[in-house]
Structure formats: structure tokens, C-alpha cells
Scaffold this motif. Structure first.
Motif, PDB file in Angstrom:
ATOM      1  N   PRO A 152       7.678   0.102  -3.274  1.00 39.99           N
ATOM      2  CA  PRO A 152       6.644   0.535  -4.212  1.00 39.99           C
ATOM      3  C   PRO A 152       5.488   1.274  -3.534  1.00 39.99           C
ATOM      4  N   ILE A 153       5.728   1.790  -2.319  1.00 38.80           N
ATOM      5  CA  ILE A 153       4.674   2.484  -1.568  1.00 38.80           C
ATOM      6  C   ILE A 153       4.981   3.978  -1.520  1.00 38.80           C
ATOM      7  N   ASP A 154       3.982   4.793  -1.826  1.00 33.25           N
ATOM      8  CA  ASP A 154       4.092   6.248  -1.752  1.00 33.25           C
ATOM      9  C   ASP A 154       3.139   6.789  -0.699  1.00 33.25           C
ATOM     10  N   TYR A 155       3.511   7.939  -0.139  1.00 35.99           N
ATOM     11  CA  TYR A 155       2.661   8.605   0.848  1.00 35.99           C
ATOM     12  C   TYR A 155       2.340  10.009   0.354  1.00 35.99           C
ATOM     13  N   ASP A 156       1.049  10.362   0.378  1.00 32.15           N
ATOM     14  CA  ASP A 156       0.592  11.686  -0.050  1.00 32.15           C
ATOM     15  C   ASP A 156       0.348  12.535   1.196  1.00 32.15           C
ATOM     16  N   ASN A 157       1.128  13.594   1.347  1.00 27.10           N
ATOM     17  CA  ASN A 157       1.019  14.439   2.540  1.00 27.10           C
ATOM     18  C   ASN A 157      -0.319  15.169   2.627  1.00 27.10           C
ATOM     19  N   GLU A 158      -0.927  15.463   1.482  1.00 24.64           N
ATOM     20  CA  GLU A 158      -2.200  16.185   1.498  1.00 24.64           C
ATOM     21  C   GLU A 158      -3.355  15.277   1.915  1.00 24.64           C
ATOM     22  N   THR A 159      -3.454  14.124   1.301  1.00 22.29           N
ATOM     23  CA  THR A 159      -4.556  13.211   1.630  1.00 22.29           C
ATOM     24  C   THR A 159      -4.235  12.330   2.830  1.00 22.29           C
ATOM     25  N   ARG A 160      -2.947  12.270   3.184  1.00 25.04           N
ATOM     26  CA  ARG A 160      -2.476  11.413   4.269  1.00 25.04           C
ATOM     27  C   ARG A 160      -2.848   9.946   4.009  1.00 25.04           C
ATOM     28  N   LYS A 161      -2.715   9.564   2.749  1.00 24.95           N
ATOM     29  CA  LYS A 161      -2.985   8.186   2.365  1.00 24.95           C
ATOM     30  C   LYS A 161      -1.805   7.610   1.608  1.00 24.95           C
ATOM     31  N   TYR A 162      -1.697   6.296   1.677  1.00 25.81           N
ATOM     32  CA  TYR A 162      -0.641   5.583   0.984  1.00 25.81           C
ATOM     33  C   TYR A 162      -1.193   4.989  -0.311  1.00 25.81           C
ATOM     34  N   THR A 163      -0.352   4.898  -1.298  1.00 30.44           N
ATOM     35  CA  THR A 163      -0.700   4.235  -2.552  1.00 30.44           C
ATOM     36  C   THR A 163       0.434   3.288  -2.924  1.00 30.44           C
ATOM     37  N   ALA A 164       0.093   2.283  -3.700  1.00 33.26           N
ATOM     38  CA  ALA A 164       1.102   1.325  -4.165  1.00 33.26           C
ATOM     39  C   ALA A 164       1.282   1.500  -5.664  1.00 33.26           C
ATOM     40  N   ARG A 165       2.498   1.822  -6.082  1.00 33.43           N
ATOM     41  CA  ARG A 165       2.766   1.967  -7.517  1.00 33.43           C
ATOM     42  C   ARG A 165       2.640   0.630  -8.224  1.00 33.43           C
ATOM     43  N   ARG A 166       3.049  -0.417  -7.579  1.00 35.11           N
ATOM     44  CA  ARG A 166       2.951  -1.780  -8.129  1.00 35.11           C
ATOM     45  C   ARG A 166       2.276  -2.654  -7.072  1.00 35.11           C
ATOM     46  N   PRO A 167       0.952  -2.579  -6.984  1.00 35.63           N
ATOM     47  CA  PRO A 167       0.244  -3.237  -5.875  1.00 35.63           C
ATOM     48  C   PRO A 167       0.419  -4.751  -5.816  1.00 35.63           C
ATOM     49  N   ALA A 168       0.682  -5.391  -6.958  1.00 36.55           N
ATOM     50  CA  ALA A 168       0.820  -6.851  -6.966  1.00 36.55           C
ATOM     51  C   ALA A 168       2.236  -7.307  -6.632  1.00 36.55           C
ATOM     52  N   THR A 169       3.158  -6.358  -6.459  1.00 35.56           N
ATOM     53  CA  THR A 169       4.552  -6.684  -6.165  1.00 35.56           C
ATOM     54  C   THR A 169       4.708  -7.081  -4.702  1.00 35.56           C
ATOM     55  N   ALA A 170       5.477  -8.130  -4.446  1.00 33.55           N
ATOM     56  CA  ALA A 170       5.732  -8.543  -3.065  1.00 33.55           C
ATOM     57  C   ALA A 170       6.456  -7.444  -2.313  1.00 33.55           C
ATOM     58  N   LEU A 171       5.977  -7.129  -1.115  1.00 31.73           N
ATOM     59  CA  LEU A 171       6.632  -6.121  -0.284  1.00 31.73           C
ATOM     60  C   LEU A 171       7.894  -6.724   0.307  1.00 31.73           C
ATOM     61  N   LYS A 172       8.995  -6.025   0.160  1.00 35.57           N
ATOM     62  CA  LYS A 172      10.275  -6.510   0.687  1.00 35.57           C
ATOM     63  C   LYS A 172      10.904  -5.448   1.583  1.00 35.57           C
ATOM     64  N   ALA A 173      12.001  -5.851   2.224  1.00 33.06           N
ATOM     65  CA  ALA A 173      12.731  -4.965   3.133  1.00 33.06           C
ATOM     66  C   ALA A 173      11.815  -4.445   4.239  1.00 33.06           C
ATOM     67  N   VAL A 174      11.017  -5.346   4.787  1.00 30.52           N
ATOM     68  CA  VAL A 174      10.097  -4.982   5.863  1.00 30.52           C
ATOM     69  C   VAL A 174      10.634  -5.551   7.175  1.00 30.52           C
ATOM     70  N   SER A 175      10.473  -4.804   8.258  1.00 31.15           N
ATOM     71  CA  SER A 175      10.974  -5.233   9.556  1.00 31.15           C
ATOM     72  C   SER A 175      10.014  -6.224  10.219  1.00 31.15           C
ATOM     73  N   TYR A 176      10.485  -6.838  11.307  1.00 32.27           N
ATOM     74  CA  TYR A 176       9.615  -7.737  12.064  1.00 32.27           C
ATOM     75  C   TYR A 176       8.407  -6.980  12.587  1.00 32.27           C
ATOM     76  N   ASN A 177       8.622  -5.765  13.081  1.00 30.02           N
ATOM     77  CA  ASN A 177       7.518  -4.987  13.647  1.00 30.02           C
ATOM     78  C   ASN A 177       6.418  -4.761  12.619  1.00 30.02           C
ATOM     79  N   GLY A 178       6.809  -4.431  11.393  1.00 34.49           N
ATOM     80  CA  GLY A 178       5.817  -4.236  10.340  1.00 34.49           C
ATOM     81  C   GLY A 178       5.084  -5.515  10.001  1.00 34.49           C
ATOM     82  N   ALA A 179       5.825  -6.627   9.938  1.00 37.47           N
ATOM     83  CA  ALA A 179       5.218  -7.918   9.609  1.00 37.47           C
ATOM     84  C   ALA A 179       4.246  -8.349  10.705  1.00 37.47           C
TER      85      ALA A 179
END
Length: 280
Positions: A152-179
């Protein structure tokens, strides 16, 4: 006259507490002696206060009183009152059932087999985006931590910022490095130690629904395999997959892998103090 003012101050404080309201006396006009009397009674009475919010508010009031007079205190007196306030956090303030960090991570008090600790709800996409933006993490790095095509995370190339389409949703499929990077960031940002749980602690929680990364390295029993891994610079981390520990590369991204964190009782109390302070 000064003694009379001190007596009146203490009397008014106990009168307001007896009526069920918090002490609202202003420190304006209180000298050092009167302020110390007020702090003494605040710290004494918070131990007997049944309402946890009132108890924490009384501690905050005592600290605010100290802040107002600290410059006029000798070093020995200043250190004495600071130690008393710190001791009150450990010994007198009760553990809240749940606390929220300013970044929105929720920790819940757990008591399992005689062990007490604070265990987080799954880190959300909104929590993770806050980390990414505050550190200006390059998109190339994030793509190795999270599958952006299915998250549910998007990246805007112009602003170079990330946004969450569903911010309250649990983030899944994340690696150990990210955690692990998120845990380090939260600890630095909050100045409180928040970390990934050890594999045994995750298993103590006991749910077969939990899939999350732990802080534990994976121990390989086979000597030859362990030597080959050392030669090629490969190390495994422990992922607890639906209640069972498995060894995985730190880059692995299981579809249901979440980020769960733990923190100490002392850190949780400080989070709760900060919560109340922001509401006042």
C-alpha cells in the motif's frame, strides 16, 4: 509569612485532591521551599491515586515544578529531586494497558509466564512511510525491503516522497533489513529502545497467526554448511512463520511477514507520559 504560604499551598492541594480534581495551583509566587513541599506531596500522593491518568499527571506536575526552580537549586538538591522523579517512574507509576508513540506505533502490555513486556501491534504502512520520508530513503533501497508493486506504499518521482494508500493497514512482505532499520529509526527518534523480539519471545506470545522477523540469528547445526555460509558471506536471520522459527536470508520477503516490536516497561511509561503531556 513564608511558612504560612507553604501551609496554605499544601492545604489547597489536598483540598482539590479530596474533591477528585487534580491540583491546579499555580507556581507563580512560590519560592523554592514552597515548591519543594508541593513536589514532596505530589510524589507521595501519586502512589495512592487510583486513576492512572491522574497519577501520571501528578508526576508531570512535579517535574514542571522542578523545572521552574531548578536554576535556583544547589547541585546536590537538584540531583536529589531528579533522582526522586526517576525513581517514581520505576517504582510508583503503574503500567498502562497500552501506549502509543508519537509516530503512531501502539504497544500493548503483555504478561506471559511471569514475564512482562510491551508488544506492538503490526507496524502499519503509515508508520513505515513516516520513517521513509523522514530519512529520505532512496527508492532503490526500499524496493529491496518491500515489494512496492503489491504494497500500500507509493513513491512520487517528482516530490521524492512516499505515501500510503491505506496508512492503517499492516505492512506485509517486508524483509528483515527493512524491519531492523525501522526499529533502529524508532529507537533514535523516540530516544527509547524499541527492538525486534527474540524468537523465543515471539513463541511465548503463542499465536500461530503471527509471522514476523525476530532479532535472532539462525544457528546452523551442520558444520560444513556453516563454513560454506561463512566463506560466501551468507548469514541467516530467524523468521517466526506462523509460530514456528525458520532460517531465512535477510532479504527474504514472505507475503505475510510483518514488523512487530517490543519495548521495556520503563520506555512504555515514558511514552505514556509524553501522550498525556501532549494532551495538556
Amino acid at each position: 509569612m513564608r511558612h504560612l504560604l507553604a501551609v496554605i499551598t499544601v492545604f489547597l492541594y489536598h483540598l482539590t485532591m479530596a474533591s477528585g480534581a487534580q491540583a491546579q495551583l499555580s507556581n507563580d509566587g512560590l519560592d523554592v521551599g514552597e515548591a519543594m513541599i508541593l513536589m514532596k506531596h505530589l510524589l507521595k500522593d501519586l502512589r495512592r491515586t487510583a486513576d492512572i491518568d491522574q497519577q501520571y499527571s501528578m508526576w508531570l506536575r512535579a517535574r514542571e515544578t522542578l523545572d521552574e526552580i531548578v536554576d535556583g537549586l544547589p547541585r546536590r538538591e537538584r540531583d536529589y529531586w531528579k533522582r526522586r522523579l526517576e525513581a517514581a517512574i520505576d517504582n510508583d507509576l503503574r503500567e498502562p494497558a497500552a501506549v502509543h508513540t508519537p509516530d503512531g506505533v501502539t504497544f500493548n502490555l503483555m504478561e506471559v509466564r511471569g514475564k512482562s513486556f510491551y508488544w506492538s501491534d503490526p507496524v502499519t504502512a503509515g508508520n513505515f512511510v513516516e520513517y521513509l520520508n523522514s530519512n529520505r530513503v532512496p527508492q532503490a533501497a526500499v524496493e529491496t525491503w518491500v515489494d512496492l508493486t503489491n504494497s500500500p506504499i507509493d513513491y512520487d518521482n517528482e516530490t521524492r516522497k512516499y505515501t500510503a494508500r491505506r496508512p492503517a493497514t499492516a505492512l506485509k512482505a517486508v524483509s528483515y533489513n527493512g524491519a531492523a532499520q525501522f526499529a533502529k529509526w524508532l529507537s533514535r527518534r523516540q530516544k527509547q529502545h524499541c527492538r525486534l523480539p527474540g524468537r523465543d519471545l515471539v513463541r511465548l506470545v503463542g499465536s500461530e497467526e503471527i509471522t514476523c522477523w525476530s532479532s535472532s540469528k539462525w544457528k546452523v547445526d551442520d558444520l560444513l554448511r556453516r563454513e560454506n555460509m561463512r566463506m560466501f558471506g551468507v548469514s541467516f536471520r530467524t523468521l517466526v512463520h506462523r509460530g514456528e522459527p525458520v532460517g531465512e536470508l535477510s532479504e527474504a520477503r514472505y507475503p505475510d511477514a510483518e514488523i512487530r516490536l517490543i519495548t521495556s516497561i520503563r520506555a512504555a511509561k515514558r511514552f505514556y507520559l509524553k501522550q498525556l503531556q501532549e494532551l495538556q
